[in-house]
Design a protein around this motif. Sequence first.
Motif, short mmCIF file in Angstrom:
data_model
loop_
_atom_site.label_atom_id
_atom_site.label_comp_id
_atom_site.label_asym_id
_atom_site.label_seq_id
_atom_site.Cartn_x
_atom_site.Cartn_y
_atom_site.Cartn_z
N GLY A 32 -36.24 17.85 -78.24
CA GLY A 32 -35.43 16.75 -78.09
C GLY A 32 -35.70 16.07 -79.51
O GLY A 32 -36.58 16.47 -80.33
N THR A 91 -28.09 12.43 -75.51
CA THR A 91 -28.80 13.45 -74.84
C THR A 91 -29.89 14.22 -75.54
O THR A 91 -30.92 14.83 -74.86
N ASP A 92 -29.82 14.19 -76.74
CA ASP A 92 -31.00 14.66 -77.47
C ASP A 92 -32.50 13.99 -77.14
O ASP A 92 -33.28 14.57 -77.55
N GLN A 140 -29.85 18.18 -70.49
CA GLN A 140 -29.25 18.73 -71.52
C GLN A 140 -28.53 20.08 -70.76
O GLN A 140 -28.05 20.78 -71.62
N HIS A 141 -28.40 20.11 -69.53
CA HIS A 141 -27.74 21.37 -68.69
C HIS A 141 -27.21 20.75 -67.56
O HIS A 141 -27.33 19.48 -67.42
#
Lengths: 234, 182
Positions: free
Chosen positions: A121, A55-56, A62-63
């Motif tokens: 990111g 997810t980085d 990311q939410h």
Amino acid sequence: MTQQTTGEAAGHPPYLYPDYKSTRLRAPKEPLVILPRSLPDVTGPAHGRGRIDATDADLTRQHEGEPLGERIILTGRVLDGDGRPVRNGLVEVWQANAAGRYTHQRDQHPAPLDPNFSGAGRCLTDDEGRYRFVTVRPGAYPWKNHDNAWRPAHVHFSVFGSSFRSRLITQMYFPGDPLFEHDPIFQSVRDPGAQRRMISSLDLGTTEPEWALGYRFDIVLEGRDATPFERPHA
Amino acid sequence: MSGETGPEPTPSQTIGPFFHDALLERDLSELVSPDHPGAIRIEGAVCDGAGDPVPDAMVEVWQADAAGSYGSEEFSGFGRSGTDDEGRFSFTTVKPGPVPGPEGIPQAPHANVLIFARGLLRQVVTRLYFPDEEEANAADPVLASIEDAELRETLVARRVGDALRFDVRLQGEGQTAFFEFE
């Protein structure tokens, strides 16, 4: 400093570019001290970033929900000065949201924050030097450099190569932005060819139909792939 | 670049003011824990040409380990610190050993220091040398290449209490010596 530095000769901006006001008190004015080419490079992966999650590299996940804006894929290769891929190199990015607002306490311009977008990111390059991010296209935003100053849409990139001299922080721009000619940060790079090296290109091969436009941005670092030098206690 | 092949480098651009969440969300200012044997603390501040603190800089150190090796398994040799409202940064690390230099002349122990900030279109690169290495510093090929003694002195940290003090002046009276590669 009347003489052009080797950095400027390679297309980097000068330290002092008065149209970008913040350079006026921060640009060094003493001539730079030349480190000889024969000096061994400082090598090593050396970024100590610890674990990097999938997810980085996907700023849209990311939410809880998806961020608003035009979904895009940013990809390209990180190459050294010989054109060879930089493998396992750390790439960090940060950007404004689609409305042109950063999630940063010092950004107070009256555009909405997006609760589903943090705008940061990171990822590691693969064996071909390739990186890939999914994000939304950032908006242009005003700043206080001069009257009616606006930054063209951009994504900040922080990149590590094989040695200390290849360290690069830059900004990636989008093709055809009418704000280029009005932006002193972009214009601080004087050579048109060097300016083009900061602009991504629309890439239909990267684009995923019915889902996201793809942009390609290759990054070339200073310096050659490090040749390990003799260590004193080896 | 004449006579060389290979692609042209991507130009540098400023880090800007909004990098903190992306680059400093994890504390990377401790290269070793404070109770590590031989741990040292480096403290300093970044200031501009008016002598005012630079509160939005990022400072990176790249250094060898105590034996003079770069990038070993146990010690990455990489650290990062932001600057606070007074422009202050700090690191906890070990003193690096001497590293090889050109033509077999060893270089005195030093840490490479990079400073990024809004208003810096490209990072500035400097070196931190150690005050208790007078002999090695006198023989160091890079220090020796700087004729101006005052400029040379900006690279040697000062001992203040238990810490080493290393201030970075970007511009003006007492400007720190900055480097570029040939």
